[in-house]
Motif scaffolding. Structure first.
Motif, PDB file in Angstrom:
ATOM      1  N   LEU A 142      70.548  61.716 -42.367  1.00  0.00           N
ATOM      2  CA  LEU A 142      69.316  60.900 -42.661  1.00  0.00           C
ATOM      3  C   LEU A 142      69.185  59.986 -42.044  1.00  0.00           C
ATOM      4  N   ILE A 143      70.408  59.340 -41.463  1.00  0.00           N
ATOM      5  CA  ILE A 143      70.450  57.823 -40.976  1.00  0.00           C
ATOM      6  C   ILE A 143      69.988  58.268 -39.178  1.00  0.00           C
ATOM      7  N   ARG A 194      64.288  60.913 -41.193  1.00  0.00           N
ATOM      8  CA  ARG A 194      64.072  59.707 -42.001  1.00  0.00           C
ATOM      9  C   ARG A 194      62.400  59.405 -42.380  1.00  0.00           C
ATOM     10  N   LYS A 195      61.680  60.144 -41.722  1.00  0.00           N
ATOM     11  CA  LYS A 195      60.095  60.346 -42.056  1.00  0.00           C
ATOM     12  C   LYS A 195      59.995  60.872 -43.567  1.00  0.00           C
TER      13      LYS A 195
END
Length: 206
Positions: A129-130, A136-137
């Motif tokens: 996710l990072i 991230r969107k």
């Protein structure tokens, strides 16, 4: 997607893994006519009744960040392995499989849907996710009770008068029961049907 310490996700293709595809159509009794094949076919070229794209597994050269290695993607789907680290994505406490998706599954029934994205283990979800702009969107985490082969993403070919093959459609979904289309397909990714989907909060870094 890149992750800490320069680690490259398990399913990412590398430039040194590219393989040439010399394709043709030949008669085959099981197909009831002609089917797409390599000029030098091997029995393991076909999986689930469809010709699979050849690719190396050396992880040599440079990472091709936007491309997926066909063999490793297929292995992750068949054995429920994490697309980031290549280790099992099954939660040992529950027996359910962690699945992180940038796009939601395409639903086929309640708590069921299909995707071409392999699972992501609980440990790798926070890093993914990072470091992945697409995740991230938008990202959704599920645990899954079962996953089984459903379709392939494939290029579709037609025969040419000289005995060759020419592509007529790219990266289309072909279900594994579409037998006629499968004879003209070169599969690049396996698509699985997820059952017992349960949306779950996104795990945090320990």
């Amino acid at each position: 997607m890149t992750v800490p310490n320069g680690r490259v996700p398990y399913i990412t293709a590398w430039s040194g893994e590219a393989a040439s595809h010399c394709l043709t159509f030949r008669h085959h009794p099981e197909a009831g006519g002609i089917r797409l094949t390599y000029a030098d076919p091997h029995p393991n070229d076909w999986m689930y009744g469809v010709l699979r794209a050849r690719q190396g597994i050396s992880r040599g050269g440079r990472p091709e960040w936007k491309l997926v290695n066909t063999l490793r993607q297929w292995r992750c789907m068949d054995h429920w392995l994490c697309q980031v680290c290549g280790e099992p994505a099954t939660d040992p406490a529950t027996g359910r499989v962690w699945w992180l998706l940038a796009d939601d599954v395409i639903s086929t029934a309640p708590e069921q849907g299909y995707t071409n994205a392999p699972p992501t283990c609980r440990t790798c979800i926070p890093d993914a996710l990072i470091y992945c702009p697409r995740l991230r969107k938008a990202a959704t985490v599920y645990t899954v009770a079962d996953a089984e082969p459903y379709a392939v993403l494939a290029h579709i070919f037609r025969p040419t008068p000289g005995g060759g093959a020419v592509v007529v459609d790219r990266s289309v979904l072909v279900q594994l029961d579409e037998f006629e289309r499968l004879t003209r397909a070169l599969a690049h990714q396996l698509v699985v049907l997820l059952s017992g989907l349960q949306r779950t909060p996104i795990p945090t870094l320990a």
